[in-house]
Design a protein around this motif. Structure first.
Motif, PDB file in Angstrom:
ATOM      1  N   LEU A 148       0.840  -1.206   0.000  1.00  0.00           N
ATOM      2  CA  LEU A 148       0.000   0.000   0.000  1.00  0.00           C
ATOM      3  C   LEU A 148       0.871   1.250   0.000  1.00  0.00           C
ATOM      4  O   LEU A 148       1.686   1.445   0.889  1.00  0.00           O
ATOM      5  CB  LEU A 148      -0.876   0.008   1.247  1.00  0.00           C
ATOM      6  CG  LEU A 148      -2.158  -0.820   1.161  1.00  0.00           C
ATOM      7  CD1 LEU A 148      -2.938  -0.673   2.445  1.00  0.00           C
ATOM      8  CD2 LEU A 148      -3.012  -0.379  -0.034  1.00  0.00           C
ATOM      9  N   ILE A 149       0.666   2.082  -0.994  1.00  0.00           N
ATOM     10  CA  ILE A 149       1.441   3.327  -1.080  1.00  0.00           C
ATOM     11  C   ILE A 149       0.476   4.480  -0.852  1.00  0.00           C
ATOM     12  O   ILE A 149      -0.612   4.490  -1.446  1.00  0.00           O
ATOM     13  CB  ILE A 149       2.106   3.445  -2.458  1.00  0.00           C
ATOM     14  CG1 ILE A 149       3.153   2.337  -2.557  1.00  0.00           C
ATOM     15  CG2 ILE A 149       2.735   4.801  -2.675  1.00  0.00           C
ATOM     16  CD1 ILE A 149       3.984   2.395  -3.766  1.00  0.00           C
ATOM     17  N   PRO A 150       0.846   5.452  -0.003  1.00  0.00           N
ATOM     18  CA  PRO A 150      -0.064   6.573   0.211  1.00  0.00           C
ATOM     19  C   PRO A 150      -0.414   7.252  -1.116  1.00  0.00           C
ATOM     20  O   PRO A 150       0.486   7.534  -1.920  1.00  0.00           O
ATOM     21  CB  PRO A 150       0.734   7.528   1.095  1.00  0.00           C
ATOM     22  CG  PRO A 150       1.921   6.764   1.558  1.00  0.00           C
ATOM     23  CD  PRO A 150       2.107   5.571   0.696  1.00  0.00           C
ATOM     24  N   ALA A 151      -1.692   7.473  -1.361  1.00  0.00           N
ATOM     25  CA  ALA A 151      -2.115   8.072  -2.635  1.00  0.00           C
ATOM     26  C   ALA A 151      -1.524   9.472  -2.766  1.00  0.00           C
ATOM     27  O   ALA A 151      -1.526  10.247  -1.809  1.00  0.00           O
ATOM     28  CB  ALA A 151      -3.633   8.151  -2.679  1.00  0.00           C
ATOM     29  N   ALA A 152      -1.002   9.774  -3.967  1.00  0.00           N
ATOM     30  CA  ALA A 152      -0.412  11.098  -4.190  1.00  0.00           C
ATOM     31  C   ALA A 152      -1.452  11.980  -4.855  1.00  0.00           C
ATOM     32  O   ALA A 152      -1.457  12.156  -6.061  1.00  0.00           O
ATOM     33  CB  ALA A 152       0.817  10.963  -5.081  1.00  0.00           C
ATOM     34  N   SER A 153      -2.366  12.512  -4.053  1.00  0.00           N
ATOM     35  CA  SER A 153      -3.425  13.308  -4.689  1.00  0.00           C
ATOM     36  C   SER A 153      -3.070  14.786  -4.639  1.00  0.00           C
ATOM     37  O   SER A 153      -2.588  15.288  -3.630  1.00  0.00           O
ATOM     38  CB  SER A 153      -4.757  13.062  -3.990  1.00  0.00           C
ATOM     39  OG  SER A 153      -4.605  13.371  -2.638  1.00  0.00           O
ATOM     40  N   GLY A 154      -3.335  15.459  -5.741  1.00  0.00           N
ATOM     41  CA  GLY A 154      -3.044  16.886  -5.821  1.00  0.00           C
ATOM     42  C   GLY A 154      -4.319  17.693  -5.625  1.00  0.00           C
ATOM     43  O   GLY A 154      -5.397  17.130  -5.438  1.00  0.00           O
ATOM     44  N   PRO A 155      -4.193  19.018  -5.670  1.00  0.00           N
ATOM     45  CA  PRO A 155      -5.367  19.873  -5.453  1.00  0.00           C
ATOM     46  C   PRO A 155      -6.407  19.729  -6.571  1.00  0.00           C
ATOM     47  O   PRO A 155      -6.043  19.722  -7.752  1.00  0.00           O
ATOM     48  CB  PRO A 155      -4.786  21.287  -5.463  1.00  0.00           C
ATOM     49  CG  PRO A 155      -3.419  21.163  -6.029  1.00  0.00           C
ATOM     50  CD  PRO A 155      -2.961  19.754  -5.899  1.00  0.00           C
ATOM     51  N   PRO A 156      -7.681  19.606  -6.242  1.00  0.00           N
ATOM     52  CA  PRO A 156      -8.703  19.515  -7.289  1.00  0.00           C
ATOM     53  C   PRO A 156      -8.825  20.846  -8.033  1.00  0.00           C
ATOM     54  O   PRO A 156      -8.590  21.905  -7.436  1.00  0.00           O
ATOM     55  CB  PRO A 156      -9.991  19.211  -6.513  1.00  0.00           C
ATOM     56  CG  PRO A 156      -9.721  19.642  -5.118  1.00  0.00           C
ATOM     57  CD  PRO A 156      -8.236  19.599  -4.894  1.00  0.00           C
ATOM     58  N   PRO A 157      -9.188  20.819  -9.319  1.00  0.00           N
ATOM     59  CA  PRO A 157      -9.260  22.070 -10.086  1.00  0.00           C
ATOM     60  C   PRO A 157     -10.355  23.005  -9.578  1.00  0.00           C
ATOM     61  O   PRO A 157     -11.466  22.552  -9.320  1.00  0.00           O
ATOM     62  CB  PRO A 157      -9.576  21.601 -11.507  1.00  0.00           C
ATOM     63  CG  PRO A 157      -9.819  20.147 -11.455  1.00  0.00           C
ATOM     64  CD  PRO A 157      -9.447  19.628 -10.113  1.00  0.00           C
ATOM     65  N   ASP A 158     -10.039  24.273  -9.409  1.00  0.00           N
ATOM     66  CA  ASP A 158     -11.056  25.266  -9.028  1.00  0.00           C
ATOM     67  C   ASP A 158     -11.765  25.762 -10.292  1.00  0.00           C
ATOM     68  O   ASP A 158     -11.501  25.275 -11.403  1.00  0.00           O
ATOM     69  CB  ASP A 158     -10.423  26.414  -8.223  1.00  0.00           C
ATOM     70  CG  ASP A 158      -9.408  27.195  -9.038  1.00  0.00           C
ATOM     71  OD1 ASP A 158      -9.296  26.952 -10.273  1.00  0.00           O
ATOM     72  OD2 ASP A 158      -8.719  28.059  -8.472  1.00  0.00           O
ATOM     73  N   LEU A 159     -12.635  26.762 -10.128  1.00  0.00           N
ATOM     74  CA  LEU A 159     -13.446  27.232 -11.254  1.00  0.00           C
ATOM     75  C   LEU A 159     -12.570  27.725 -12.416  1.00  0.00           C
ATOM     76  O   LEU A 159     -12.789  27.370 -13.578  1.00  0.00           O
ATOM     77  CB  LEU A 159     -14.385  28.343 -10.771  1.00  0.00           C
ATOM     78  CG  LEU A 159     -15.281  28.940 -11.848  1.00  0.00           C
ATOM     79  CD1 LEU A 159     -16.245  27.886 -12.393  1.00  0.00           C
ATOM     80  CD2 LEU A 159     -16.066  30.134 -11.288  1.00  0.00           C
ATOM     81  N   LEU A 160     -11.571  28.536 -12.066  1.00  0.00           N
ATOM     82  CA  LEU A 160     -10.705  29.102 -13.107  1.00  0.00           C
ATOM     83  C   LEU A 160     -10.004  27.970 -13.876  1.00  0.00           C
ATOM     84  O   LEU A 160      -9.934  27.985 -15.115  1.00  0.00           O
ATOM     85  CB  LEU A 160      -9.669  30.035 -12.454  1.00  0.00           C
ATOM     86  CG  LEU A 160      -8.758  30.853 -13.351  1.00  0.00           C
ATOM     87  CD1 LEU A 160      -9.542  31.609 -14.405  1.00  0.00           C
ATOM     88  CD2 LEU A 160      -7.931  31.826 -12.519  1.00  0.00           C
ATOM     89  N   THR A 161      -9.511  26.985 -13.153  1.00  0.00           N
ATOM     90  CA  THR A 161      -8.838  25.866 -13.820  1.00  0.00           C
ATOM     91  C   THR A 161      -9.821  25.093 -14.690  1.00  0.00           C
ATOM     92  O   THR A 161      -9.489  24.680 -15.810  1.00  0.00           O
ATOM     93  CB  THR A 161      -8.180  24.943 -12.775  1.00  0.00           C
ATOM     94  OG1 THR A 161      -7.253  25.714 -12.017  1.00  0.00           O
ATOM     95  CG2 THR A 161      -7.438  23.793 -13.431  1.00  0.00           C
ATOM     96  N   ARG A 162     -11.036  24.921 -14.190  1.00  0.00           N
ATOM     97  CA  ARG A 162     -12.036  24.183 -14.992  1.00  0.00           C
ATOM     98  C   ARG A 162     -12.346  24.945 -16.282  1.00  0.00           C
ATOM     99  O   ARG A 162     -12.526  24.357 -17.341  1.00  0.00           O
ATOM    100  CB  ARG A 162     -13.303  23.929 -14.163  1.00  0.00           C
ATOM    101  CG  ARG A 162     -13.054  22.922 -13.028  1.00  0.00           C
ATOM    102  CD  ARG A 162     -14.345  22.285 -12.546  1.00  0.00           C
ATOM    103  NE  ARG A 162     -15.296  23.247 -12.027  1.00  0.00           N
ATOM    104  CZ  ARG A 162     -15.316  23.740 -10.782  1.00  0.00           C
ATOM    105  NH1 ARG A 162     -14.407  23.327  -9.904  1.00  0.00           N
ATOM    106  NH2 ARG A 162     -16.210  24.621 -10.410  1.00  0.00           N
TER     107      ARG A 162
END
Ligand SMILES: Cc1cc2nc3c(=O)[nH]c(=O)nc-3n(C[C@H](O)[C@H](O)[C@H](O)COP(=O)(O)OP(=O)(O)OC[C@H]3O[C@@H](n4cnc5c(N)ncnc54)[C@H](O)[C@@H]3O)c2cc1C
Ligand code: SF4
Length: 501
Positions: A186-200
């Motif tokens: 098991l490797i800790p998931a490398a999750s990044g920041p979810p896209p905000d409105l501007l990124t979407r």
């Protein structure tokens, strides 16, 4: 004040002495930067979103920002700057050193009076590296890295002056672990920041303007602000740094990140200062939260390799781009753009690259890079692929890694020998071979692993040069053990494989 897409640094020297009441900032999104070589959709999106976030932050702080958003026009950055100078009539135009030779030349061409400031986002300046290089023949990372450790007081023994922490400069020998049959667990998931409105919004625009570009955007979780870059750093330090060193070279199916940091985008766009990443990692070691080998391994990449390749890039451009010491002339196989191949290692790494715009160092060096080198692909074509498909690709770092380290096109500027290996290396470091139709132990016959066939063929094709290199002696001796009829069969198989691509 000109700010380029990879210069999103509020501490930039551009701001020293600048006055929001008098000075104007100019930024532009142009098609040429995404199309002069092909570009992964996520790479385009991360640049544009980070630029727009930076623009908004500057405006909120009272700066006047002339910002040109992307449209369908095929303009170049230099042409846009030329137009802006005509419109705004500035007394002076300032920019921080660009990360690409071509771009710097084209900006200087439209603005001969351009004031180019030293980039303080690096720990060794271009000029500093030039001076370091003077009088040195072949430069090696290890000695440059030691200098940098001393110069910046990083991981130094706090009692004995001039000595490295723990007594050794380098714990590389402890950094080559594989996972073995059991796999990484098991490797800790490398999750990044979810896209905000501007990124979407940017993502939607990229899909609209660049539908035919490689890659896709459904996993987009890249940092686009300094605060998000800090989050990615914290996630790495807390969950993956302690294991970073040991498994730095290992690869595993469906595990793109393993214990890697995913910090290259944040560093290259200047959302995160390398000093911050280095200091934070050293603090974890001093607080007993990560071993010296893990922290040294991580710091070596940033304080050592990253600064070293930048120095070499500026020292050897523009000639570096066309270097081809081994005279390689093959085309890049079409499956580099689709992942459709029976070679499982390449299918995994190219597939993951198109999916995320990411592959870790050994995947880039010892799978996609190694195959192109063994096949004999023209280094410039390999360079164009790497520049296109990775979200962290900026020429100053990508080019020496590709043309130098991976393809040996520079004949030894970057590394003392070509990084060549047979399929057995990939078998040792991954689980890719277990599910492959080829056998890494075989060099001829229908089940022969193309890496293994091409490896022996490579040694034979470049025998004269390799024999003269003391670091290749073991590999050349192994080749000498092949019987003449075996060699002939390998050469025939290699040639027919080449023609089948
Ligand atoms: C053929 C080839 C092409 C490459 N192209 C790029 C590129 O376009 N952009 C890029 O940033 N890196 C490039 N690299 C270097 C390296 O592969 C990536 O920096 C790394 O995989 C990024 O993932 P990470 O942030 O998880 O890195 P980690 O493995 O967590 O390493 C930490 C940091 O060290 C730095 N680093 C590590 N290795 C190198 C290196 N060889 N050169 C410079 N910096 C390094 C990066 O900033 C990276 O973020 C390339 C390597 C090869 C072999
Ligand atoms: S057998 Fe060869 S081609 Fe198949 S995964 Fe292993 S190294 Fe790659």
């Amino acid at each position: 004040m000109v700010i380029l897409g990879d210069q999103l640094d509020r501490e930039s020297p551009l701001f020293s002495g600048a006055d929001p009441a008098r000075d104007c900032i100019w930024m532009a999104e142009v098609r040429e930067e995404a199309t002069h070589v092909w570009s992964h959709k996520a790479r385009i999106a991360v640049f544009l979103s980070a630029m727009r976030h930076f623009r908004d932050e500057l405006r909120a702080q009272g700066w006047k920002v002339e910002y040109r958003e992307l449209d369908e026009r095929p303009a170049s950055l230099a042409e846009e700057l030329h137009g802006a100078i005509g419109r705004l009539r500035p007394e002076r135009v300032r920019v921080v050193e660009p990360g690409e030779y071509r771009l710097e030349q084209s900006l200087r061409a439209v603005c001969p009076e351009l004031d180019v400031l030293t980039d303080t986002h690096f720990l060794c300046t271009r000029q500093g590296f030039r001076e370091y290089a003077k009088g040195r023949g072949q430069m090696r990372l290890e000695f440059f890295y030691r200098e940098m450790r001393k110069r910046h007081g990083v991981l130094m023994d706090t009692v004995m002056t001039g000595k490295p922490e723990g007594g050794e400069w380098n714990y590389d020998a402890e950094n080559r672990g594989a996972f073995g049959k059991k796999g990484p667990g098991l490797i800790p998931a490398a999750s990044g920041p979810p896209p905000d409105l501007l990124t979407r919004q940017v993502i939607a625009r990229v899909e609209e303007i660049f539908p035919g570009h490689p890659g896709q955007l459904r996993h987009f979780d890249l940092p686009v602000t300094p605060a998000e870059a800090e989050q990615v750093l914290e996630d790495f330090l807390s969950h993956r740094l302690p294991m970073f060193g040991e498994f730095q070279d290992a690869m595993w199916t469906d595990q793109p990140w393993l214990y890697h940091s995913r910090l290259s985008v944040a560093l290259n766009l200047k959302l995160l200062h390398p000093r911050r990443a280095i200091t934070a990692a050293e603090e974890r070691y001093r607080a007993g939260k990560a071993s010296l080998a893990a922290v040294e391994g991580f710091i070596r990449q940033i304080l050592g390799w990253r600064e070293f390749v930048r120095g070499l890039y500026w020292l050897h451009m523009p000639g570096y781009l066309e270097m081809n010491a081994l005279g390689a002339q093959e085309k890049l196989p079409a499956f580099y753009w689709t992942g459709e191949t029976e070679m499982r290692c390449l299918r995994e790494v190219v597939g993951q690259t198109l999916e995320y715009g990411y592959a870790h160092h050994i995947q880039r060096l010892m799978v996609t890079g190694l195959f192109a080198l063994l096949l004999g692909v023209r280094p410039r074509l390999v360079h164009e692929w790497y520049l296109a498909v990775y979200v962290d690709a900026v020429e100053w770092v990508e080019l020496p890694n590709t043309i130098g380290m991976s393809q040996f096109g520079d004949g030894g500027i970057m590394g003392s020998k070509p990084y060549v290996a047979s399929g057995k290396y990939i078998q040792r470091m991954s689980n890719y071979c277990a599910g492959c139709r080829y056998d890494p132990a075989l060099s001829t016959g229908p089940k022969a692993c193309p890496f293994t066939t091409l490896y022996w063929d490579f040694l034979m094709r470049h025998e004269e040069r390799l024999r003269a290199n003391p670091r290749m002696i073991m590999q050349v001796r192994n080749m000498d053990r092949l019987r003449p009829e075996q060699k002939a069969l390998i050469q025939v198989q290699a040639e027919s494989f080449r023609r089948s691509l």
